[in-house]
Enzyme design. Structure first.
Site, mmCIF file in Angstrom:
data_model
loop_
_atom_site.group_PDB
_atom_site.id
_atom_site.type_symbol
_atom_site.label_atom_id
_atom_site.label_comp_id
_atom_site.label_asym_id
_atom_site.label_seq_id
_atom_site.Cartn_x
_atom_site.Cartn_y
_atom_site.Cartn_z
ATOM 1 N N LYS A 23 36.077 22.501 -49.132
ATOM 2 C CA LYS A 23 35.909 21.486 -48.070
ATOM 3 C C LYS A 23 34.391 21.361 -47.545
ATOM 4 O O LYS A 23 33.559 22.334 -47.407
ATOM 5 C CB LYS A 23 36.562 21.928 -46.736
ATOM 6 C CG LYS A 23 36.505 21.428 -45.468
ATOM 7 C CD LYS A 23 37.392 21.636 -44.413
ATOM 8 C CE LYS A 23 37.289 20.736 -43.462
ATOM 9 N NZ LYS A 23 38.432 21.196 -42.409
ATOM 10 N N LYS B 262 38.556 18.416 -50.419
ATOM 11 C CA LYS B 262 38.457 17.644 -49.160
ATOM 12 C C LYS B 262 37.016 17.147 -48.777
ATOM 13 O O LYS B 262 35.964 18.088 -48.960
ATOM 14 C CB LYS B 262 39.027 18.390 -48.039
ATOM 15 C CG LYS B 262 38.622 17.805 -46.524
ATOM 16 C CD LYS B 262 39.785 18.505 -45.780
ATOM 17 C CE LYS B 262 39.591 17.882 -44.415
ATOM 18 N NZ LYS B 262 39.983 18.821 -43.410
#
Ligand code: PBG
Length: 332
Positions: free
Chosen positions: A201, A255
């Site tokens: 992330k 992400k």
């Protein structure tokens, strides 16, 4: 790869002449079963509040969340993800509302579990919707402290599992949290609950509209670069993923999505675990704005971006377009 011959003997366009042959030679497919639908929950009854920076996305009260999830299930979507908008008066430095077993996300989870026993419910594990400072962790002396935060994340994970969440998704990027949460779940006899690790992330500006939706943007002091990853890095993503797998992750998330397809492809081809991509809020708002202004075709835009995730190696995509996309696929 051997070069397959030469023009004019070889004409690649022959395999694109009509829909039948194009369907036959398609290397990837997209179905509603590839989608996870994120939903924002707010307090109240029969209440729908638009998120200004995400046109077409509303925060829904628990009763409306249940209706939405039923529609998703009917459309063939196997999973939803719940994100709470916490009343500012319930936010504090420690994010303690995160481990109130009766908090908004737990109430929503219980209601959805009751109405839709078979749908997969993903809950974020991170403190940012609950902290007065908008960070995912605890702050001591100006630093986001790791190990103390992990203790809070464990408590948050346990109340969410207790409420009926079957898939916990730590999105906080603290070190060691996957192993700690796995051990805590196993300790209380919840080895059935799976962990979807936001393993790679990045500290991204594409989360801006989401922070609006959960009400953490005005609160956020500084940025998240001491715990989320540097967009310049790719090898580091593989190290993060390897650690999360070693600690017990069942599934992985990369992400943001579209600007990070290279990371998705590396993670999937290196580790072969179920790997999901998150088409995050900023991507949604960018596309939606272009559709709304008539700059791009909505249906093709949505389906093309989702197919690109599949092609890059995603087993599923978390997307705010999930219901729209599934309904489109079902009418084709
Ligand atoms: C919370 C969290 C964020 C997102 C999902 N979980 C925001 C952040 O890390 O600041 C972003 C999702 C999106 O932008 O759609 N840790």
């Amino acid at each position: 790869m051997a070069f397959p011959g030469r023009y004019p003997t070889v004409r690649p366009r022959r395999n694109r002449t009509n829909a039948a042959v194009r369907a036959l030679v398609a290397e990837n497919a997209l179905t509603p079963a590839d989608l996870i639908w994120p939903l924002f929950v707010s307090d109240g009854m029969n209440k729908r509040e638009p998120v200004p920076s995400m046109p077409g996305v509303d925060r829904l009260s628990v009763d409306l969340i249940v209706d939405a999830v039923k529609r998703a299930e009917d459309a063939g979507i196997p999973a939803i993800a719940l994100f709470p908008y916490t009343d500012p008066i319930l936010r504090d430095d420690a994010g303690s509302e995160a481990f109130n077993p009766d908090n908004l996300v737990c109430r929503a989870t219980r209601a959805v579990r009751e109405a839709c026993p078979n749908i997969m419910i993903v809950c974020d594990v991170a403190l940012d919707p609950y902290t007065s400072h908008g960070h995912d962790g605890l702050i001591v002396g100006g630093e986001i402290v790791n190990d103390e935060t992990v203790e809070s994340l464990i408590k948050q994970a346990l109340v969410q599992a207790e409420a009926g969440c079957d898939t916990l998704a730590p999105s906080d990027m603290m070190d060691g949290r996957i192993g700690a949460i796995r051990a805590a779940l196993d300790d209380v006899g919840r080895s059935d609950v799976r962990i979807l690790a936001y393993a790679a992330k990045y500290a991204s500006c594409f989360y801006g509209p989401f922070r609006d939706a959960v009400g953490s943007s005005t609160a956020l002091i500084g940025d998240k670069r001491t715990y989320q990853m540097n967009p310049a890095n790719s090898d580091e993503a593989l190290r993060e993923v390897a650690l999360d797998i070693a600690e017990g992750a069942d599934m992985l998330m990369v992400k943001p999505g579209m600007p990070y397809l290279d990371i998705l492809q590396r993670v999937k081809s290196e580790f072969h675990l179920p790997t999901f991509a998150y088409q995050v809020s900023g991507e949604y708002s960018m596309l939606r704005t272009a559709f709304d202004l008539g700059y791009m075709d909505r249906d093709r835009g949505i389906l093309e971006t989702l197919m690109c995730f599949k092609r890059a190696g995603a087993d599923a995509v978390l997307t705010y377009f999930a219901l729209e996309a599934a309904l489109m696929m079902n009418t084709r």
